[in-house]
Scaffold this active site. Structure first.
Site, PDB file in Angstrom:
ATOM      1  N   GLU A  60      -5.229   7.539   7.715  1.00 42.52           N
ATOM      2  CA  GLU A  60      -4.248   8.614   7.811  1.00 42.52           C
ATOM      3  C   GLU A  60      -4.933   9.892   7.322  1.00 42.52           C
ATOM      4  OE1 GLU A  60      -1.198   7.801   8.946  1.00 42.52           O
ATOM      5  OE2 GLU A  60       0.222   9.266   8.179  1.00 42.52           O
ATOM      6  N   ARG A  88      -1.777   9.634  11.882  1.00 46.82           N
ATOM      7  CA  ARG A  88      -2.590   8.430  12.087  1.00 46.82           C
ATOM      8  C   ARG A  88      -3.885   8.820  12.778  1.00 46.82           C
ATOM      9  NH1 ARG A  88      -0.488   2.964  12.572  1.00 46.82           N
ATOM     10  NH2 ARG A  88      -2.253   1.571  12.341  1.00 46.82           N
ATOM     11  N   GLU A 122       0.856  -1.196   0.000  1.00 50.83           N
ATOM     12  CA  GLU A 122       0.000   0.000   0.000  1.00 50.83           C
ATOM     13  C   GLU A 122       0.879   1.229   0.000  1.00 50.83           C
ATOM     14  OE1 GLU A 122      -2.350  -0.263   3.558  1.00 50.83           O
ATOM     15  OE2 GLU A 122      -3.645  -1.810   2.748  1.00 50.83           O
ATOM     16  N   LYS A 162       2.187  -5.533   3.552  1.00 49.33           N
ATOM     17  CA  LYS A 162       1.428  -6.207   4.601  1.00 49.33           C
ATOM     18  C   LYS A 162       1.065  -7.636   4.209  1.00 49.33           C
ATOM     19  CE  LYS A 162      -0.711  -1.839   5.957  1.00 49.33           C
ATOM     20  NZ  LYS A 162      -1.959  -1.083   6.144  1.00 49.33           N
ATOM     21  N   LYS A 216       7.505  -1.383   6.742  1.00 45.13           N
ATOM     22  CA  LYS A 216       7.514  -0.089   6.044  1.00 45.13           C
ATOM     23  C   LYS A 216       8.782   0.024   5.210  1.00 45.13           C
ATOM     24  CE  LYS A 216       8.555   2.083  10.523  1.00 45.13           C
ATOM     25  NZ  LYS A 216       8.198   3.073  11.504  1.00 45.13           N
ATOM     26  N   GLU A 257       5.479   8.585   1.206  1.00 45.44           N
ATOM     27  CA  GLU A 257       6.821   8.348   1.754  1.00 45.44           C
ATOM     28  C   GLU A 257       7.431   7.051   1.266  1.00 45.44           C
ATOM     29  OE1 GLU A 257       5.990   8.365   6.040  1.00 45.44           O
ATOM     30  OE2 GLU A 257       7.956   9.311   6.175  1.00 45.44           O
ATOM     31  N   LYS A 259       2.325   4.547   1.387  1.00 46.69           N
ATOM     32  CA  LYS A 259       2.483   5.015   2.765  1.00 46.69           C
ATOM     33  C   LYS A 259       2.293   6.526   2.768  1.00 46.69           C
ATOM     34  CE  LYS A 259       5.537   4.825   6.691  1.00 46.69           C
ATOM     35  NZ  LYS A 259       5.132   6.150   7.105  1.00 46.69           N
TER      36      LYS A 259
HETATM   37  P1  ATP Z   1       5.483   4.311  13.768  1.00 48.22           P
HETATM   38  O1  ATP Z   1       4.049   4.556  13.451  1.00 48.22           O
HETATM   39  O2  ATP Z   1       6.018   3.126  13.041  1.00 48.22           O
HETATM   40  O3  ATP Z   1       5.806   4.385  15.191  1.00 48.22           O
HETATM   41  P2  ATP Z   1       5.865   6.806  12.654  1.00 48.22           P
HETATM   42  O4  ATP Z   1       4.669   7.370  13.261  1.00 48.22           O
HETATM   43  O5  ATP Z   1       7.098   7.630  12.623  1.00 48.22           O
HETATM   44  O6  ATP Z   1       6.323   5.469  13.241  1.00 48.22           O
HETATM   45  P3  ATP Z   1       6.184   5.690  10.205  1.00 48.22           P
HETATM   46  O7  ATP Z   1       7.321   4.947  10.722  1.00 48.22           O
HETATM   47  O8  ATP Z   1       6.467   6.717   9.219  1.00 48.22           O
HETATM   48  O9  ATP Z   1       5.373   6.399  11.272  1.00 48.22           O
HETATM   49  O10 ATP Z   1       5.139   4.604   9.593  1.00 48.22           O
HETATM   50  C1  ATP Z   1       3.996   4.116  10.132  1.00 48.22           C
HETATM   51  C2  ATP Z   1       2.858   5.094   9.950  1.00 48.22           C
HETATM   52  O11 ATP Z   1       2.547   5.276   8.580  1.00 48.22           O
HETATM   53  C3  ATP Z   1       1.544   4.636  10.516  1.00 48.22           C
HETATM   54  O12 ATP Z   1       1.492   4.828  11.897  1.00 48.22           O
HETATM   55  C4  ATP Z   1       0.529   5.472   9.754  1.00 48.22           C
HETATM   56  O13 ATP Z   1       0.340   6.684  10.440  1.00 48.22           O
HETATM   57  C5  ATP Z   1       1.224   5.784   8.452  1.00 48.22           C
HETATM   58  N1  ATP Z   1       0.604   5.161   7.253  1.00 48.22           N
HETATM   59  C6  ATP Z   1       0.494   5.769   6.061  1.00 48.22           C
HETATM   60  N2  ATP Z   1      -0.033   4.973   5.152  1.00 48.22           N
HETATM   61  C7  ATP Z   1      -0.297   3.797   5.735  1.00 48.22           C
HETATM   62  C8  ATP Z   1      -0.835   2.558   5.304  1.00 48.22           C
HETATM   63  N3  ATP Z   1      -1.217   2.365   4.053  1.00 48.22           N
HETATM   64  N4  ATP Z   1      -0.934   1.556   6.205  1.00 48.22           N
HETATM   65  C9  ATP Z   1      -0.548   1.738   7.481  1.00 48.22           C
HETATM   66  N5  ATP Z   1      -0.019   2.882   7.948  1.00 48.22           N
HETATM   67  C10 ATP Z   1       0.115   3.915   7.094  1.00 48.22           C
END
Ligand code: ATP
Length: 676
Positions: free
Chosen positions: A380, A311, A304, A484, A504, A479, A306
């Site tokens: 998101e 969140r 998917e 998954k 990720k 990003e 990102k």
């Molecule tokens: P983490 O959530 O892993 O603690 P973070 O908040 O810095 O770290 P990232 O590491 O950048 O976030 O990656 C995870 C986050 O990406 C998720 O918490 C969510 O907010 C965001 N996200 C964006 N697109 C998706 C997606 N398709 N599926 C799941 N999460 C997504």
């Protein structure tokens, strides 16, 4: 299993059945816990105390758990003490009749405000003996303090703390306070102050309390039948409570249900439901597409986009389904003007963001299909450019006000990108496969351009196809990818877990350690040259949830614009403290000390070239053999993470994992490593 038995002997003998649980009894347990680092022993002390509560005063079980966790209510209730060090010192001084300068001098010498409070109490003569503190009284007192706000509330808070302090340490169990011995003993003043500071520093992680609670309830239930529970029964109870809690993280709901129905039926009465936000599933970082393929080899997976926003978990109950969710009325907002039904938007920390996103709530009914009566959506929120019809970077989203926004005042438009659904039309979905959940998700909503969309996905299988998708995602201002697990049990939704079933892949980090780090600002150094009016460099730390300590990980002075330095100087000057908190793990070498220390409040995202070992820092030092901590090489500031609390910072365990992965690569001949 627990190594100490309660063996019918209560940890606190003076407390009679039906009486409110004495706070001194809880503090006695805390001080036993404080003297050990062994997890089993800590769990056993905790469990023995909870058994006593269950036997004598079960109605105090909930406040006991909350005081053990240093939490007055569930996160979504939005109750925070927010009390700074200076207020606490003022209260210690006033309640013990000692001057503020004496308290400050003691603090400089002892370094632990809890012990300063204990010492102050032990020096105080008592004209008359106030009533001893109780667990429920302390809980209520602290709750009242947390709720005080507005003009004059600071003085009100000091008075309320004084009141609690005046009754501290009057019972025989906590009279013998000798701060030179046993870390201050079971002093109530000490633990009250530590609660106010936000860290009991007992190594009492939430995980441990949940295990202890399950053990206590199973043991208590067996004891009522004159039996001792088997190891299997204890393990089953733990697993049941853990699952229930991960799907319904609310002791306010679980504890009364457990007292009424027992632990084995808990999953019947306590199910995931709209109105109780749960902690989201998190992903593991990866450094390459081959790493992704290695992990998912032979399994079906999906890639998917990102999205780079915030969140969000959206909860909704349609008007005709409201009767099925009575608890939702307390936590979800009913706003007949903007939408029909009950709804709320929660952050990754379960904070209520509904006031930040009134525009999303207003449009809710346009994208919910009429057949959708209730849901919990994982998504998101992303800044959206309506002219060019594309998503905007995270920084843009962060310029939105955090609270009390009127739809007419919204300057940055947002679009919701939905990627998972945890509850739908009366049924929890977390056990279903991602493929099934995704089908339901697409069935439940109607996308609207610039307002609601499904996360873009592709079911690429080989390295070229994934690379292609990754490039496309970046072109679409994302990003990178979230890869998954799609089918089988492994693709179930795992609340609050950083899971290997979600990986990720961030385009910008593929050449580095796979991810950026989110770190807490603990201290700063005065600037030199052009930066003399601001701080020039900062000391950052990662978080260790097991010990509840912030462990230093690097100094940083790169990546800041002048405007950012000016802003940080202003914000951080308000939270300067006199010395490092006792829950900061840092080098004590003179040359390593920052010029100023701060309360732990701000989280910054930081990029690094790689990780290295260094005696100057403390991150994951125990895992690394006790001599060197892990540190960042050439760290560079990227941005603030206002959506994360200090306790959400990158964990020291995650950093250790990244370091180990880097070492494996280094051995293969591609990386760096070694001691600075
Ligand atoms: P983490 O959530 O892993 O603690 P973070 O908040 O810095 O770290 P990232 O590491 O950048 O976030 O990656 C995870 C986050 O990406 C998720 O918490 C969510 O907010 C965001 N996200 C964006 N697109 C998706 C997606 N398709 N599926 C799941 N999460 C997504």
């Amino acid at each position: 299993q627990a190594t100490i038995k309660s063996s019918g002997k209560d940890p606190y003998p003076d407390w009679k059945a039906g009486e409110p649980a004495p706070y001194a009894a809880l503090c006695t347990t805390f001080s036993l816990i404080e003297l050990t680092t062994k997890r089993l022993q800590i769990t056993a002390y905790c469990s023995a105390f909870l058994q006593q509560v269950l036997r004598l005063t079960p109605q105090d079980l909930l406040p006991t758990i909350q005081l053990m966790l240093n939490k007055l209510a569930a996160d979504y209730a939005g109750i925070e003490l927010g009390i700074g060090e200076s207020l606490i010192m003022k209260a210690i001084g006033e309640s013990s009749g000692r001057s503020l300068s004496v308290i400050k001098a003691d603090h400089q010498k002892i370094g632990d405000l809890g012990l300063v409070a204990a010492k102050s109490k032990s020096k105080q003569g008592q004209m008359f003996k106030p009533k001893a503190l109780t667990v429920r009284g302390v809980h209520q007192g602290l709750l009242d303090i947390a709720k005080m706000e507005g003009h004059g509330s600071q003085d009100q808070k000091v008075r309320a703390i004084n009141k609690l302090m005046a009754s501290a340490d009057v019972s025989s169990a906590s009279k013998q306070v000798d701060i030179t011995k046993d870390k201050g003993g079971p002093s109530e003043a000490k633990f009250l102050v530590r609660f106010l500071e936000g860290k009991l520093r007992l190594g009492l992680a939430e995980k441990t309390v949940i295990i202890a609670l399950a053990q206590a309830v199973v043991t208590h239930e067996a004891a009522k039948k004159g039996k001792v529970p088997s190891t299997d029964q204890l393990a089953k109870g733990e697993a049941q409570l853990k699952t229930v809690y991960s799907e319904l993280p609310s002791y306010e709901v679980i504890v009364p249900a457990m007292l009424e129905h027992g632990i084995s039926n808990l999953h019947e009465s306590c199910k995931l439901q709209p109105g109780v936000p749960l902690k989201p599933m998190l992903a593991k970082p990866t450094k390459s597409i081959t790493e992704v393929l290695d992990r998912f080899e032979g399994k079906n997976f999906t890639c998917e986009y990102k999205y780079d926003g915030e969140r969000a978990q959206i909860h909704y109950v349609a008007p005709e389904a409201m009767a099925d969710f009575p608890a939702a009325k307390n936590t979800l907002t009913k706003d007949a003007k903007s939408f029909k039904g009950l709804a709320a938007i929660f952050s990754r920390n379960s904070e209520d963001l509904s006031k930040k996103y009134p525009d999303i709530l207003e449009k809710l009914n346009t994208w919910i299909k009429p057949s959708t009566k209730s849901f919990v959506l994982d998504c998101e929120t992303v800044a959206w450019d309506p002219q060019n019809k594309k998503v905007l970077p995270f920084q843009q989203l962060m310029t939105r006000k955090r609270k009390d926004v009127k739809t007419s005042e919204v300057t940055v438009k947002v679009c919701v990108f939905a990627f998972d659904m945890l509850f739908y039309n009366g049924e929890p979905l977390v056990k279903k496969t991602l493929r099934e959940r995704r089908e339901l998700l697409h069935e439940a909503f109607e996308p609207t351009e610039g307002e609601f969309a499904f996360a873009q996905h592709g079911d690429a299988m080989d390295i070229e196809e994934i690379q292609h998708l990754l490039d496309d995602s970046v072109k679409a201002s994302c990003e990178g990818l979230m890869v998954k697990m799609l089918d089988t049990e492994e693709s179930g939704y795992e609340p609050s877990k950083r899971s290997r079933n979600w990986l990720k892949v961030k385009k910008d980090y593929l050449s580095g350690i796979g991810d950026s780090l989110d770190l807490v600002v603990l201290g700063a150094y005065h600037g030199k040259g052009k930066r003399t009016s601001w701080f020039g460099a900062f000391l950052l730390a990662a978080y260790n949830p097991e010990t509840q300590m912030f462990e230093t990980v690097c100094n940083i002075g790169t990546g800041f614009s002048e405007a950012v330095l000016e802003e940080f100087h202003k914000d951080l000057s308000d939270i300067i403290i006199e010395r490092a908190k006792p829950f900061y793990s840092h080098s004590t070498t003179k040359n390593d000390q920052p010029d100023v220390w701060f309360e732990p409040r701000y989280v910054w995202e930081v990029k690094t070239a790689d990780l290295t070992l260094s005696p100057r820092y403390r991150a994951a030092i125990d895992e690394m053999g006790g001599k060197n901590g892990i540190s960042l090489r050439f760290p560079r500031y990227i941005q603030k993470r206002e959506d994360k609390k200090p306790e959400d910072a990158t964990t020291t365990k995650a950093i250790a994992e990244m370091y180990r992965k880097q070492q494996v690569v280094a051995k293969d001949g591609h990386g760096k490593g070694g001691v600075d």
